[in-house]
Design an enzyme around this catalytic site. Sequence first.
Site, PDB file in Angstrom:
ATOM      1  N   LYS A 190      11.633 -96.133 -16.197  1.00 21.35           N
ATOM      2  CA  LYS A 190      10.241 -95.721 -16.379  1.00 21.35           C
ATOM      3  C   LYS A 190      10.257 -94.208 -16.571  1.00 21.35           C
ATOM      4  O   LYS A 190      10.294 -93.438 -15.619  1.00 21.35           O
ATOM      5  CB  LYS A 190       9.403 -96.103 -15.156  1.00 21.35           C
ATOM      6  CG  LYS A 190       7.884 -96.263 -15.447  1.00 21.35           C
ATOM      7  CD  LYS A 190       7.174 -95.021 -15.919  1.00 21.35           C
ATOM      8  CE  LYS A 190       6.919 -94.062 -14.781  1.00 21.35           C
ATOM      9  NZ  LYS A 190       6.079 -92.874 -15.228  1.00 21.35           N
ATOM     10  N   GLU A 264      16.084 -87.273  -6.024  1.00 20.54           N
ATOM     11  CA  GLU A 264      16.326 -85.856  -6.322  1.00 20.54           C
ATOM     12  C   GLU A 264      14.959 -85.231  -6.502  1.00 20.54           C
ATOM     13  O   GLU A 264      14.258 -85.502  -7.475  1.00 20.54           O
ATOM     14  CB  GLU A 264      17.198 -85.722  -7.570  1.00 20.54           C
ATOM     15  CG  GLU A 264      17.871 -84.368  -7.693  1.00 20.54           C
ATOM     16  CD  GLU A 264      17.052 -83.397  -8.493  1.00 20.54           C
ATOM     17  OE1 GLU A 264      16.385 -82.536  -7.857  1.00 20.54           O
ATOM     18  OE2 GLU A 264      17.059 -83.483  -9.724  1.00 20.54           O
ATOM     19  N   CYS A 298      13.956 -78.133 -11.153  1.00 21.12           N
ATOM     20  CA  CYS A 298      13.993 -78.368  -9.710  1.00 21.12           C
ATOM     21  C   CYS A 298      14.866 -77.345  -9.003  1.00 21.12           C
ATOM     22  O   CYS A 298      14.625 -77.007  -7.848  1.00 21.12           O
ATOM     23  CB  CYS A 298      14.495 -79.780  -9.430  1.00 21.12           C
ATOM     24  SG  CYS A 298      16.115 -80.144 -10.146  1.00 21.12           S
ATOM     25  N   GLU A 395       6.458 -75.249  -4.302  1.00 19.97           N
ATOM     26  CA  GLU A 395       7.102 -75.315  -5.614  1.00 19.97           C
ATOM     27  C   GLU A 395       6.036 -75.216  -6.708  1.00 19.97           C
ATOM     28  O   GLU A 395       5.155 -76.067  -6.813  1.00 19.97           O
ATOM     29  CB  GLU A 395       7.879 -76.629  -5.762  1.00 19.97           C
ATOM     30  CG  GLU A 395       8.684 -76.704  -7.035  1.00 19.97           C
ATOM     31  CD  GLU A 395       9.498 -77.977  -7.142  1.00 19.97           C
ATOM     32  OE1 GLU A 395      10.640 -77.922  -7.631  1.00 19.97           O
ATOM     33  OE2 GLU A 395       8.989 -79.049  -6.736  1.00 19.97           O
TER      34      GLU A 395
END
Length: 508
Positions: A190, A264, A298, A395
Amino acid sequence: MRATPKSGLGLRSAPAGSFDLLIGGKLQSAEQGATFAAHDPYLEEDWGQIAKASPADVDRAVASARSAFEDGRWSGMLAAERARIMLRLADLIERDAESLTTQQIFENGKLISEMRPGTLGLAGDCRFFAGLAETHGGATVQSARPGFTTFTLKEPIGVVGAITPWNTPLGLLGWKLFPALAAGNTIVVKPSEVTPTSTLMLAALCEEAGIPGGVVNVVTGGRETGAALVEHPDVSKIAFTGSTATGQQIASRAALRSARVTLEMGGKSPQVIFADADLDQAVNGVMAGIFAATGQSCMAGSRVLVEEPVFDRFCEILAARGSAMIAGDPLDPASQLGPLASRAQLDKVLAYFEIARAEGLDCVTGGHRLDRQGYFVAPTVYRDVPQGSRIAREEIFGPVVVVMHFNGEDEAVRIANDSRYGLAAGIWTEDLRRAHRLVHRIRAGTVWVNNYRIIGHTLPFGGYGASGIGREMGRDALEAYSETKSVWIDLGNRIEFRTGHGEEQGAV
């Protein structure tokens, strides 16, 4: 489904069309006929229609993958044959590297200077796991009991549900797809609704390489599609890259049915710069860590810790170089800064600029949207940022860096580890002994010394704390897609047991 590369800026156009689901080796429209738009963040224009999978479509895809797993068309294939097909896939990725590159750029606006080598690197990743496929296995183990031969077997887990992000769509898909295939699993992917078409292109190459239909399936859509995949009882493992909040939701749902997970997730990674560092190199490394990929990474080095004696000079150089970056068409090799990947991401970054203003932070460059076509924001540097500031702790996923000062190793380590994340870190110093000390003291899954944001398939990648569970890449990744079975073979022992009356019985 291949994009035609457009290198001339005046001819720039995305490959318009419609894109269906891939289920059981066949392209299929969504059962309810729903679609959503593909969007170019540089032109700010829609260019295609993507099938929006419902839970019923996900069920069909998982059933296809489950059937392909149980009948052994892939898991039962000799490992050498799986490796041969994966090597063929790597060749096809190289053949179509230019169209795979440009397709991703039309989706997320990432620079061709970064996307092209990344796509070529995808072929190398595939070859690495093809090689591991032939050597992956258990081990003969000295028995703890006399009269037994004992060993372990490595077996595939089953159906893998892979949920991939938009910032590096094919690279991060490869981190999941290749070890899953090498271990003999089947997979339902997906992709992010921002970047689904490049995934469909790669899946088509899987079938061209000789991977049987049903082994690799693709369902496109949004949250509903992803949730249906995570909660499906026939999905044995979820492999996810994305935000920490979403990853934690996935982990909790998967735990309810004991499904395996590799997650992750996010990061707020520190770069620690000592006064003895090569300052010119350190500034370049910080720019590579936060301004490359427009900060949408990331592992972005978004917290920069600078030792007091060089703090002012460092901020001055970083701000000057950041403000001089060339923003432009991501297909132009001369561009140094691309757009953010979507309007939603633009709005998120602009909201953080407002937060910084409300907190009264010192913005030495940037802090605004660029006045031009595309979802561009200026490279942004905030200095003297308190550790408790939201932009120092959350973040942002944009070209936004906070610079903080420190004195001495102990304070540097304390600030670096003062985060719920632990994905990556950078250390800049000419003192080798100091570098080794800090490598052990900073809690992060990857630590670079005098460089940043360099990765390769031979080393695992993943994080501590809220940055994830498990590791991708390296030999560790193959273990994450395998079950270990222990085997005891009796060489002739007599089995004895006692009844409830204490009478000894013979062998059974």
